[in-house]
Design an enzyme around this catalytic site. Sequence first.
Site, PDB file in Angstrom:
ATOM      1  N   HIS A  38     -21.816  53.985  13.701  1.00  0.00           N
ATOM      2  CA  HIS A  38     -20.572  53.804  14.388  1.00  0.00           C
ATOM      3  C   HIS A  38     -20.752  54.955  15.872  1.00  0.00           C
ATOM      4  O   HIS A  38     -19.425  54.841  16.791  1.00  0.00           O
ATOM      5  CB  HIS A  38     -19.221  55.105  14.159  1.00  0.00           C
ATOM      6  CG  HIS A  38     -19.998  55.965  12.782  1.00  0.00           C
ATOM      7  ND1 HIS A  38     -20.832  56.446  12.146  1.00  0.00           N
ATOM      8  CD2 HIS A  38     -19.462  56.643  13.259  1.00  0.00           C
ATOM      9  CE1 HIS A  38     -20.801  57.003  11.831  1.00  0.00           C
ATOM     10  NE2 HIS A  38     -19.900  58.177  12.623  1.00  0.00           N
ATOM     11  N   ARG A  58     -10.442  44.301  -5.063  1.00  0.00           N
ATOM     12  CA  ARG A  58      -9.806  44.175  -6.810  1.00  0.00           C
ATOM     13  C   ARG A  58      -8.755  45.059  -7.148  1.00  0.00           C
ATOM     14  O   ARG A  58      -7.673  44.063  -7.478  1.00  0.00           O
ATOM     15  CB  ARG A  58     -10.998  44.943  -7.201  1.00  0.00           C
ATOM     16  CG  ARG A  58     -12.473  43.484  -7.661  1.00  0.00           C
ATOM     17  CD  ARG A  58     -12.978  43.807  -8.694  1.00  0.00           C
ATOM     18  NE  ARG A  58     -13.073  45.383  -8.760  1.00  0.00           N
ATOM     19  CZ  ARG A  58     -14.306  45.596  -8.311  1.00  0.00           C
ATOM     20  NH1 ARG A  58     -15.373  44.806  -8.465  1.00  0.00           N
ATOM     21  NH2 ARG A  58     -14.423  47.069  -9.148  1.00  0.00           N
ATOM     22  N   LYS A  75     -23.017  50.251   7.446  1.00  0.00           N
ATOM     23  CA  LYS A  75     -24.376  50.526   7.340  1.00  0.00           C
ATOM     24  C   LYS A  75     -24.026  51.384   5.417  1.00  0.00           C
ATOM     25  O   LYS A  75     -23.405  51.545   5.335  1.00  0.00           O
ATOM     26  CB  LYS A  75     -24.624  52.131   8.334  1.00  0.00           C
ATOM     27  CG  LYS A  75     -24.017  52.983   7.911  1.00  0.00           C
ATOM     28  CD  LYS A  75     -24.709  54.110   8.312  1.00  0.00           C
ATOM     29  CE  LYS A  75     -25.304  54.754   8.156  1.00  0.00           C
ATOM     30  NZ  LYS A  75     -25.262  56.446   7.491  1.00  0.00           N
ATOM     31  N   LYS A 117     -27.222  68.966   6.694  1.00  0.00           N
ATOM     32  CA  LYS A 117     -25.435  69.153   6.634  1.00  0.00           C
ATOM     33  C   LYS A 117     -25.876  70.522   6.346  1.00  0.00           C
ATOM     34  O   LYS A 117     -27.036  71.111   6.062  1.00  0.00           O
ATOM     35  CB  LYS A 117     -25.025  67.739   5.361  1.00  0.00           C
ATOM     36  CG  LYS A 117     -25.428  66.947   5.182  1.00  0.00           C
ATOM     37  CD  LYS A 117     -24.605  65.585   4.273  1.00  0.00           C
ATOM     38  CE  LYS A 117     -24.351  64.223   5.119  1.00  0.00           C
ATOM     39  NZ  LYS A 117     -23.752  63.965   5.953  1.00  0.00           N
ATOM     40  N   HIS A 174     -28.300  56.579  13.446  1.00  0.00           N
ATOM     41  CA  HIS A 174     -27.501  57.322  14.553  1.00  0.00           C
ATOM     42  C   HIS A 174     -28.535  57.885  15.393  1.00  0.00           C
ATOM     43  O   HIS A 174     -27.985  58.223  16.598  1.00  0.00           O
ATOM     44  CB  HIS A 174     -26.537  58.594  13.886  1.00  0.00           C
ATOM     45  CG  HIS A 174     -25.983  57.997  13.435  1.00  0.00           C
ATOM     46  ND1 HIS A 174     -25.427  56.360  13.245  1.00  0.00           N
ATOM     47  CD2 HIS A 174     -25.022  58.441  11.926  1.00  0.00           C
ATOM     48  CE1 HIS A 174     -24.137  56.289  12.188  1.00  0.00           C
ATOM     49  NE2 HIS A 174     -23.964  57.515  11.459  1.00  0.00           N
ATOM     50  N   ASP A 188     -30.156  58.257   6.176  1.00  0.00           N
ATOM     51  CA  ASP A 188     -28.569  58.282   5.762  1.00  0.00           C
ATOM     52  C   ASP A 188     -28.525  58.662   7.807  1.00  0.00           C
ATOM     53  O   ASP A 188     -27.769  57.867   8.139  1.00  0.00           O
ATOM     54  CB  ASP A 188     -27.556  59.304   5.664  1.00  0.00           C
ATOM     55  CG  ASP A 188     -26.974  59.603   5.595  1.00  0.00           C
ATOM     56  OD1 ASP A 188     -25.683  58.486   5.641  1.00  0.00           O
ATOM     57  OD2 ASP A 188     -26.008  60.684   5.452  1.00  0.00           O
ATOM     58  N   LYS A 209     -18.960  56.152  20.187  1.00  0.00           N
ATOM     59  CA  LYS A 209     -18.287  57.583  20.433  1.00  0.00           C
ATOM     60  C   LYS A 209     -17.837  57.104  22.047  1.00  0.00           C
ATOM     61  O   LYS A 209     -19.283  57.124  22.544  1.00  0.00           O
ATOM     62  CB  LYS A 209     -19.510  58.274  19.829  1.00  0.00           C
ATOM     63  CG  LYS A 209     -19.509  58.235  18.355  1.00  0.00           C
ATOM     64  CD  LYS A 209     -20.132  59.500  18.200  1.00  0.00           C
ATOM     65  CE  LYS A 209     -19.621  60.490  16.269  1.00  0.00           C
ATOM     66  NZ  LYS A 209     -18.820  61.042  16.061  1.00  0.00           N
TER      67      LYS A 209
HETATM   68  C1  BG6 Z   1     -22.530  59.094   8.229  1.00  0.00           C
HETATM   69  C2  BG6 Z   1     -23.260  59.214   7.272  1.00  0.00           C
HETATM   70  O1  BG6 Z   1     -23.162  57.418   8.869  1.00  0.00           O
HETATM   71  O2  BG6 Z   1     -22.232  59.789   9.838  1.00  0.00           O
HETATM   72  C3  BG6 Z   1     -22.623  60.434   6.906  1.00  0.00           C
HETATM   73  O3  BG6 Z   1     -22.832  58.775   6.300  1.00  0.00           O
HETATM   74  C4  BG6 Z   1     -22.160  61.397   8.481  1.00  0.00           C
HETATM   75  O4  BG6 Z   1     -23.191  61.083   5.729  1.00  0.00           O
HETATM   76  C5  BG6 Z   1     -21.382  61.492   9.211  1.00  0.00           C
HETATM   77  O5  BG6 Z   1     -21.767  62.871   8.046  1.00  0.00           O
HETATM   78  C6  BG6 Z   1     -21.176  61.356  10.514  1.00  0.00           C
HETATM   79  O6  BG6 Z   1     -19.959  60.740  11.492  1.00  0.00           O
HETATM   80  P1  BG6 Z   1     -19.643  61.929  12.509  1.00  0.00           P
HETATM   81  O7  BG6 Z   1     -18.672  61.012  13.312  1.00  0.00           O
HETATM   82  O8  BG6 Z   1     -18.867  62.301  11.514  1.00  0.00           O
HETATM   83  O9  BG6 Z   1     -20.725  62.859  13.035  1.00  0.00           O
END
Ligand code: BG6
Length: 488
Positions: A178, A51, A148, A335, A240, A235, A182
């Site tokens: 993602h 935007r 995501k 976390k 993951h 999350d 890795k």
């Molecule tokens: C994200 C989450 O998908 O992955 C985050 O939304 C998280 O909360 C992150 O911190 C962790 O990714 P990485 O690559 O730093 O392990």
Amino acid sequence: MVSRVIPVEPFDLVIFGGTGDLTRRKILPALFRRYCAGQLPPTARIIGAARSEYDQAGYRDFAAIAIAEFSDLTPASEAKLGRFLECLDYVAIDAKGDRGWQELALKVTGNRVRAFYFSVGPGLFGALAQRIQSSGMANETCRIVVEKPFGHDLASAKALNKTLAAYFDEGQIYRIDHYLGKETVQNLMAVRFGNVLFEPLWNSNYVDHIQITVAETVGVGGRGGYYDKAGAMRDMMQNHLMQLLCLIAMEPPAKFEPDSVRDEKLKVIRALEPVEPHHIVRGQYLANADDKDEHPSYREAVGDPRSSTESYIALKTHISTWRWAGTPFYLRTGKRLVARSSVINVVFKEVPHAIFGQVAGDYANILTIRLQPDEGITMTVTIKEPGPGGMRLMHVPLDMSFAEALGPDGENPPDAYERLIMDVIRGNQTLFMRGDEVEAAWAWTDPVIAGWQARGDVPKPYDSGAIGPGDADQLMARDNREWRGIKP
Ligand code: BG6
């Protein structure tokens, strides 16, 4: 060791959300690094769309700042920055209105790969898909990339899949997790299926249990609004950790091809047993007295003193297949823990008969796969303690650090986004999630969440900078096992 870089063909990549946080932190730096590696053709066109009112020069300045901040510039790469920025363009656009679409369509032309990156909230996916079609930019080979969270539960994920399917074939939709990009996660597959050594033992006859840990030191930061509605289960666990579990547990695919791999992952998710309530531990981090201004408690960070969202989850589950019947899988993520550490431990059973009259006190063989940081693999084996005095046993690690073994390639593995964006351009969906996989993952996740909501479960508080709630240790201790892997 020098990596072989095969340049990709010329492409147009439109980044919706082109001024957003993910674009700054990940997408632009990843593209720049691939450019420096010689993988991007100089004719590549990368078009930010958002935007904000930038012109082309303004957007190039924006990108230069982002790249300087997030990509460890060296004198060599800095010298290439100017030329890379020439690939960049910008269109101010309104996802739901008419503004910018004609201008964008005039830029996305010719017979080259077309990719549209939806780096925006899922609420805009449908509008963007529809506009891409109606402005004439979609063709048979174009592809879209979606980030995501892919939905909030099974119903919303199904609705999103349906919306996207109205405009694009499944073969054109690249759902990003993602973690699959890795380097060491891909190594998981290389270790399992590229060696003859492990696969015969990779089952419940030989494996006592498997642990997957993804520990983070960061808190929720400025993402409280999103995170408090999601929590660690949605999350991290649903995507993951679930993907890591799939790669560890799946049957060998016939080929390393998108549907072969994704079919096998899907079978794992569908075979996951429901999680028993007493096999779940949820936690929420507290602040520490000495740095509470810099690192507030979870509840302060999200601005809700009564929040019952978890920033930590540990659980035990089983996979109902011949291969895994009876082998527990322990998964945990949280976390504000003591260290950033993502690690998988495959813990093998004891030898069937101890001929030396003793065992060395811990499991004889553990395969540890360190995903980040210090990527590498360790295999613990049992040997004789050196010296006279009889046959005493001890464990030693056979340790392989990728940084040591692979030199510069191992020290600086490419960021997940580098690999994944190049796969989009190459048209390779192997490391992306298929719609049915995502739905199956939600189908397993939803009842777990519904269960704790119905029970009115409140997460256990845990100290910042520690290893999480004590109940998670109890979850293991009840089975005479212990967590391995979070090292400060
Ligand atoms: C994200 C989450 O998908 O992955 C985050 O939304 C998280 O909360 C992150 O911190 C962790 O990714 P990485 O690559 O730093 O392990």
